[in-house]
Write a protein that holds these residues in place. Sequence first.
Motif, short mmCIF file in Angstrom:
data_model
loop_
_atom_site.label_atom_id
_atom_site.label_comp_id
_atom_site.label_asym_id
_atom_site.label_seq_id
_atom_site.Cartn_x
_atom_site.Cartn_y
_atom_site.Cartn_z
N GLU A 166 0.84 -1.20 0.00
CA GLU A 166 0.00 0.00 0.00
C GLU A 166 0.88 1.26 0.00
N ASP A 167 1.41 1.61 1.15
CA ASP A 167 2.25 2.79 1.29
C ASP A 167 3.62 2.38 1.83
N THR B 13 6.53 -6.22 -5.50
CA THR B 13 6.06 -5.34 -4.44
C THR B 13 5.25 -4.23 -5.09
N LEU B 14 4.03 -4.04 -4.60
CA LEU B 14 3.13 -3.04 -5.17
C LEU B 14 2.88 -1.93 -4.17
N PHE B 15 2.78 -0.70 -4.70
CA PHE B 15 2.38 0.44 -3.91
C PHE B 15 1.18 1.10 -4.56
N VAL B 16 0.52 1.94 -3.79
CA VAL B 16 -0.77 2.46 -4.21
C VAL B 16 -0.65 3.63 -5.19
N SER B 17 0.54 4.13 -5.40
CA SER B 17 0.74 5.21 -6.37
C SER B 17 2.16 5.14 -6.92
N GLU B 18 2.36 5.78 -8.04
CA GLU B 18 3.69 5.82 -8.65
C GLU B 18 4.68 6.53 -7.73
N GLU B 19 4.19 7.57 -7.04
CA GLU B 19 5.07 8.32 -6.14
C GLU B 19 5.58 7.45 -5.00
N GLU B 20 4.68 6.62 -4.42
CA GLU B 20 5.12 5.72 -3.34
C GLU B 20 6.11 4.68 -3.87
N ALA C 205 0.18 12.75 4.36
CA ALA C 205 -0.64 11.77 3.64
C ALA C 205 0.28 10.81 2.91
N ARG C 206 -0.14 9.55 2.87
CA ARG C 206 0.60 8.53 2.13
C ARG C 206 -0.35 7.93 1.12
N GLY C 207 0.13 7.74 -0.10
CA GLY C 207 -0.68 7.11 -1.13
C GLY C 207 -1.79 7.99 -1.64
N ILE C 208 -2.76 7.37 -2.31
CA ILE C 208 -3.89 8.08 -2.89
C ILE C 208 -5.03 8.13 -1.89
N GLN C 209 -5.64 9.29 -1.75
CA GLN C 209 -6.70 9.48 -0.77
C GLN C 209 -8.06 9.10 -1.37
N ASN C 210 -8.68 8.06 -0.79
CA ASN C 210 -10.02 7.68 -1.23
C ASN C 210 -11.01 8.83 -1.08
N LYS C 211 -10.84 9.61 -0.03
CA LYS C 211 -11.77 10.70 0.22
C LYS C 211 -11.77 11.71 -0.93
N LEU D 227 14.73 3.78 -1.49
CA LEU D 227 15.03 3.21 -0.18
C LEU D 227 15.46 1.75 -0.26
N ALA D 228 15.03 1.05 -1.32
CA ALA D 228 15.36 -0.37 -1.51
C ALA D 228 15.79 -0.58 -2.95
N PRO D 229 16.91 0.01 -3.36
CA PRO D 229 17.33 -0.08 -4.77
C PRO D 229 17.56 -1.50 -5.25
N GLU D 230 17.86 -2.42 -4.32
CA GLU D 230 18.11 -3.80 -4.71
C GLU D 230 16.85 -4.48 -5.24
N SER D 231 15.66 -3.92 -4.95
CA SER D 231 14.39 -4.50 -5.43
C SER D 231 13.66 -3.58 -6.40
N ALA D 232 14.37 -2.59 -6.92
CA ALA D 232 13.72 -1.59 -7.77
C ALA D 232 13.10 -2.20 -9.02
N ASP D 233 13.74 -3.25 -9.58
CA ASP D 233 13.26 -3.81 -10.83
C ASP D 233 11.96 -4.60 -10.67
N LYS D 234 11.60 -4.95 -9.44
CA LYS D 234 10.33 -5.65 -9.23
C LYS D 234 9.41 -4.88 -8.28
N THR D 235 9.59 -3.57 -8.26
CA THR D 235 8.71 -2.68 -7.51
C THR D 235 7.81 -1.95 -8.49
N HIS D 236 6.52 -2.07 -8.31
CA HIS D 236 5.54 -1.48 -9.24
C HIS D 236 4.46 -0.76 -8.44
#
Length: 402
Positions: free
Chosen positions: A137-138, A180-187, A312-318, A194-203
């Motif tokens: 998520e975030d 590894t998935l995050f809720v927005s491109e920015e996250e 705020a972290r991620g995309i706000q549903n509100k 912060l984790a460059p060793e996993s950058a290629d499988k972070t989406h």
Amino acid sequence: MKKLLYLVHRLPYPPNKGDKISSNNMLNYFSARWRVHLGTFVDDPEDWQYVDLVSSKCEDCCIVNLPGWRRLTGSFSGLVTGQALSLSYYGNRELQDWVRTTIEHECPDAVLVFSGVMGRFVRDLLPAHVPVIFDAEDVDSEKWRSYGDSARWPLSWLYRREADKLLAYERKMAASTSVTLFVSEEEADLFKTLAPESADKTHFRTQGVDSVYFDPSVELDNPYEEGQRVLVFTGAMDYRPNIEAVTWFCDNVFNTIREKEPSFLFCIVGMKPTDEVRQLDNIPGVRVTGGVPDVRPYLSHALAACLPLQLARGIQNKALEAMAMSLPVLATDDALVGIIDHPGVLSHVANSADEMSRLALTILSRPRQANTAGRACVQEHYNWDTNLKRMESFLLREEDVH
């Protein structure tokens, strides 16, 4: 049908707060296409009434009670063992045993871990060929780091410790899972640094909104008094960033607006308001509703959604729900992070008290403007099925796709 082991940190129903909106939509999507084995916690006693509904969507469930006192014992355990306090809070032998048994006997075809803390239950238990999505998520560690930057000692030390411990855990999880998935491109971009060793499988994925439910053409009774000019804030009111947002607005912005617009009402709508939030209800022109059965009337009859989030972290549903209701949005930059820049959307951005006061008075001085471009943006870019099909593609091995 393929088997999915789905681990989520709280019962994915009812969809009445940000993470449960996401986890509920994931359950609905995958239960129609996969045989779901669900492992989760109930951390709100009121949610036990929904257990049968959730179970009916699953092949098998392990639903464990997580009482509030576990926060204290879990935190103490985390300090003693050197773990992140969040991880200690969610430690549970019953769920761990169920996960181990499910993996051994059911041999799931894929695993979806929703929320970072649930990853602990599958580490080192799965064959290498089983795809695992770590939906974080975030970047939760950065939320705690932000808390540490604004708190006084000893809380500042405790929050920074949590940030460091969680980041180490997040990096281990990302390294050991397929995606590894995050809720927005920015996250996602932040985590890559912060984790460059996993950058290629972070989406990243994005949030979704039920635009059929949040439909501005539906006629809804007006919950406000006649003549009130309303800005509305929606969200879970026991969540620290939401508490800080509304208290900041009342302390720094509200009086300026009220002096020039006596009919102004700042309406705070959301479940479980803390004592700090309830006290705001004593201010003339501020209304705290607590939990409501339907948030749509409060959006439908307001002039704008007011989202003065300082953190705020991620995309706000509100924000997305307001846009789906064709409601203009008055917000800080933080509240709009991750939302696509769609032409014509009525988003009024203010990061200072003076700017927010000025824009609020402009909104309050005229009839409500229909944010039709906001609704079009939601319908085009924030559809749950499109979003979750992309997530599902990460769970399907290449031979399954062809």
